[in-house]
Motif scaffolding. Structure first.
Motif, PDB file in Angstrom:
ATOM      1  N   LEU A 164      11.355  -7.351   0.864  1.00 50.89           N
ATOM      2  CA  LEU A 164      10.537  -6.155   0.664  1.00 50.89           C
ATOM      3  C   LEU A 164      11.370  -5.027   0.072  1.00 50.89           C
ATOM      4  O   LEU A 164      12.537  -4.839   0.422  1.00 50.89           O
ATOM      5  CB  LEU A 164       9.933  -5.689   1.986  1.00 50.89           C
ATOM      6  CG  LEU A 164       8.885  -6.590   2.642  1.00 50.89           C
ATOM      7  CD1 LEU A 164       8.373  -5.949   3.915  1.00 50.89           C
ATOM      8  CD2 LEU A 164       7.744  -6.870   1.685  1.00 50.89           C
ATOM      9  N   LYS A 165      10.729  -4.262  -0.822  1.00 46.48           N
ATOM     10  CA  LYS A 165      11.376  -3.113  -1.432  1.00 46.48           C
ATOM     11  C   LYS A 165      10.528  -1.870  -1.185  1.00 46.48           C
ATOM     12  O   LYS A 165       9.327  -1.869  -1.441  1.00 46.48           O
ATOM     13  CB  LYS A 165      11.553  -3.326  -2.937  1.00 46.48           C
ATOM     14  CG  LYS A 165      12.476  -4.479  -3.295  1.00 46.48           C
ATOM     15  CD  LYS A 165      12.602  -4.629  -4.798  1.00 46.48           C
ATOM     16  CE  LYS A 165      13.542  -5.772  -5.156  1.00 46.48           C
ATOM     17  NZ  LYS A 165      13.665  -5.937  -6.636  1.00 46.48           N
ATOM     18  N   PRO A 166      11.151  -0.789  -0.681  1.00 47.36           N
ATOM     19  CA  PRO A 166      10.407   0.467  -0.486  1.00 47.36           C
ATOM     20  C   PRO A 166      10.108   1.116  -1.833  1.00 47.36           C
ATOM     21  O   PRO A 166      10.970   1.176  -2.701  1.00 47.36           O
ATOM     22  CB  PRO A 166      11.363   1.313   0.345  1.00 47.36           C
ATOM     23  CG  PRO A 166      12.728   0.779   0.046  1.00 47.36           C
ATOM     24  CD  PRO A 166      12.552  -0.679  -0.243  1.00 47.36           C
ATOM     25  N   LEU A 237       1.382   0.493   3.430  1.00 47.02           N
ATOM     26  CA  LEU A 237       0.917  -0.633   2.619  1.00 47.02           C
ATOM     27  C   LEU A 237       2.061  -1.610   2.408  1.00 47.02           C
ATOM     28  O   LEU A 237       3.193  -1.206   2.126  1.00 47.02           O
ATOM     29  CB  LEU A 237       0.427  -0.150   1.252  1.00 47.02           C
ATOM     30  CG  LEU A 237      -0.814   0.737   1.179  1.00 47.02           C
ATOM     31  CD1 LEU A 237      -1.195   0.960  -0.282  1.00 47.02           C
ATOM     32  CD2 LEU A 237      -1.971   0.129   1.942  1.00 47.02           C
ATOM     33  N   ILE A 238       1.746  -2.901   2.522  1.00 48.19           N
ATOM     34  CA  ILE A 238       2.696  -3.953   2.189  1.00 48.19           C
ATOM     35  C   ILE A 238       2.048  -4.797   1.104  1.00 48.19           C
ATOM     36  O   ILE A 238       1.043  -5.475   1.340  1.00 48.19           O
ATOM     37  CB  ILE A 238       3.052  -4.812   3.413  1.00 48.19           C
ATOM     38  CG1 ILE A 238       3.715  -3.953   4.482  1.00 48.19           C
ATOM     39  CG2 ILE A 238       3.962  -5.957   3.009  1.00 48.19           C
ATOM     40  CD1 ILE A 238       4.109  -4.712   5.736  1.00 48.19           C
ATOM     41  N   GLN A 272       6.769  -3.315  -1.393  1.00 46.20           N
ATOM     42  CA  GLN A 272       6.355  -4.384  -2.307  1.00 46.20           C
ATOM     43  C   GLN A 272       7.288  -5.582  -2.135  1.00 46.20           C
ATOM     44  O   GLN A 272       8.452  -5.429  -1.781  1.00 46.20           O
ATOM     45  CB  GLN A 272       6.417  -3.892  -3.752  1.00 46.20           C
ATOM     46  CG  GLN A 272       5.820  -4.850  -4.777  1.00 46.20           C
ATOM     47  CD  GLN A 272       5.771  -4.227  -6.163  1.00 46.20           C
ATOM     48  OE1 GLN A 272       6.583  -3.362  -6.502  1.00 46.20           O
ATOM     49  NE2 GLN A 272       4.823  -4.649  -6.978  1.00 46.20           N
ATOM     50  N   GLY A 273       6.743  -6.778  -2.372  1.00 43.94           N
ATOM     51  CA  GLY A 273       7.602  -7.953  -2.376  1.00 43.94           C
ATOM     52  C   GLY A 273       7.324  -8.987  -1.302  1.00 43.94           C
ATOM     53  O   GLY A 273       8.128  -9.915  -1.119  1.00 43.94           O
ATOM     54  N   LEU A 274       6.206  -8.876  -0.593  1.00 42.86           N
ATOM     55  CA  LEU A 274       5.860  -9.911   0.375  1.00 42.86           C
ATOM     56  C   LEU A 274       5.482 -11.184  -0.384  1.00 42.86           C
ATOM     57  O   LEU A 274       4.629 -11.147  -1.273  1.00 42.86           O
ATOM     58  CB  LEU A 274       4.694  -9.460   1.255  1.00 42.86           C
ATOM     59  CG  LEU A 274       4.501 -10.231   2.556  1.00 42.86           C
ATOM     60  CD1 LEU A 274       5.599  -9.891   3.546  1.00 42.86           C
ATOM     61  CD2 LEU A 274       3.144  -9.931   3.172  1.00 42.86           C
ATOM     62  N   GLU A 275       6.110 -12.294  -0.037  1.00 46.64           N
ATOM     63  CA  GLU A 275       5.903 -13.553  -0.770  1.00 46.64           C
ATOM     64  C   GLU A 275       4.641 -14.259  -0.281  1.00 46.64           C
ATOM     65  O   GLU A 275       4.684 -15.329   0.329  1.00 46.64           O
ATOM     66  CB  GLU A 275       7.118 -14.454  -0.593  1.00 46.64           C
ATOM     67  CG  GLU A 275       8.418 -13.824  -1.064  1.00 46.64           C
ATOM     68  CD  GLU A 275       9.628 -14.512  -0.482  1.00 46.64           C
ATOM     69  OE1 GLU A 275      10.321 -15.220  -1.234  1.00 46.64           O
ATOM     70  OE2 GLU A 275       9.866 -14.347   0.736  1.00 46.64           O
TER      71      GLU A 275
END
Length: 310
Positions: A164-166, A237-238, A272-275
């Motif tokens: 994950l990236k903020p 948000l994710i 962002q970045g949840l697989e």
């Protein structure tokens, strides 16, 4: 949250098709996959019937789902495919009494309607994870199939996401935050707005993913959520995978600009970045369970309880 029981070899798995149909070879593939895992697939003989939109008429899709919910000899409901149709079953589901025995629902995409209903109405924990048609076609890597198996059968009590990236200051300022996760497919979640089953994200992380939606449509759906109050007191948000959606005549999309706009506009953390989603890698995301997001030296770790017991 209500915990589900870990799967054991020999367990019955109720298979449903609440949305789009699949071809008969895909039904066979789903059955073979479950047998490979030494499970007992219970697939209604007439689960698929020619229909201009769905796997069957609404009444029959609901009847199969109701039977799976009420069966006393199984603990798992696994969906064949997503597509469109699950939300048409919600008014019928709302007439049922909350079952005494919680079940584990597995699926993605259109199944988001059912995940949301089961979590908000019955308090169930569910699993945003690959559909049986995909598993039956062998489209999940051995590595990720093993990960899913370990979560369902219980050696793993949870799952970790480390990529994950903020995207905004609110996200970067988090050190440790305990919460839970709701959500799924963005366009399906939009259909809950203004209904009795509108997605509730207060004091929770909202996970979003989608496929085939252009940037302006993603922006429009997020704006609809904002205007209906979904983001108020949301823990953040994710963002999972957003694929397709290229602008006409180009090989590019506007996702990066859209997500920057929203990470700047919102006063809640955005990661962002949840697989997870519709891309090649579809890691399981437990919904309506406890989770912890930790951040140190620019690295984010999201640990999610599987929701299983046993």
């Amino acid at each position: 949250m209500t915990r589900w029981d870990f799967i054991k070899e020999g367990d019955i798995i109720d298979v449903v098709a609440p949305g789009y149909p699949v071809q008969l070879p895909e039904v066979d593939g789903a059955r073979d996959f479950l047998l490979k895992w030494k499970l007992q697939p219970r697939i209604p003989k007439n689960i698929i019937k020619p229909h201009f939109l769905h796997a069957h008429e609404d009444e029959m899709r609901f009847a199969f789902l109701k039977a799976a919910i009420e069966s006393k000899d199984s603990n798992v409901i696994w969906c064949l495919r997503g597509g469109y149709g699950s939300n048409r079953l919600l008014p019928m589901l709302a007439k049922l009494k909350k079952p005494k025995q919680p079940k584990l629902l597995i699926g993605i995409s259109d199944i988001t309607s059912l995940h949301t209903f089961f979590a908000q109405e019955w308090g169930w924990s569910t699993l945003h994870a690959p559909l049986l048609d995909r598993l039956g076609r062998g489209q999940v890597s051995a590595k990720h199939e093993k990960e899913l198996h370990r979560i369902l059968f219980g050696p793993d009590k949870g799952i970790e996401f480390k990529k994950l990236k903020p995207l905004n200051a609110q996200a970067r300022n988090i050190k440790v935050l305990k919460s839970s996760i709701v959500g799924g497919n963005l366009s399906v979640l939009q259909t809950t707005l203004g209904t009795p089953w509108q997605i509730q994200a207060k004091n929770r992380f909202l996970f979003l993913e989608d496929a085939g939606e252009r940037g302006y449509r993603i922006d429009k759906m997020l704006e609809h959520m904002r205007q209906t109050g979904v983001f108020k007191q949301c823990h953040g948000l994710i963002l999972g995978d957003f694929i397709g959606g290229n602008e006409p005549g180009t090989n590019t999309n506007n996702f990066k600009k859209v997500f920057k706009r929203w990470s700047d506009d919102l006063d809640i953390p955005v990661f962002q970045g949840l697989e997870a989603g519709h891309d090649v890698i579809q890691r399981p995301v437990p919904l309506n369970t406890s989770c912890v997001l930790q951040q140190q030296n620019g690295k984010v770790l999201l640990s999610i309880d599987s929701g299983g017991r046993g």
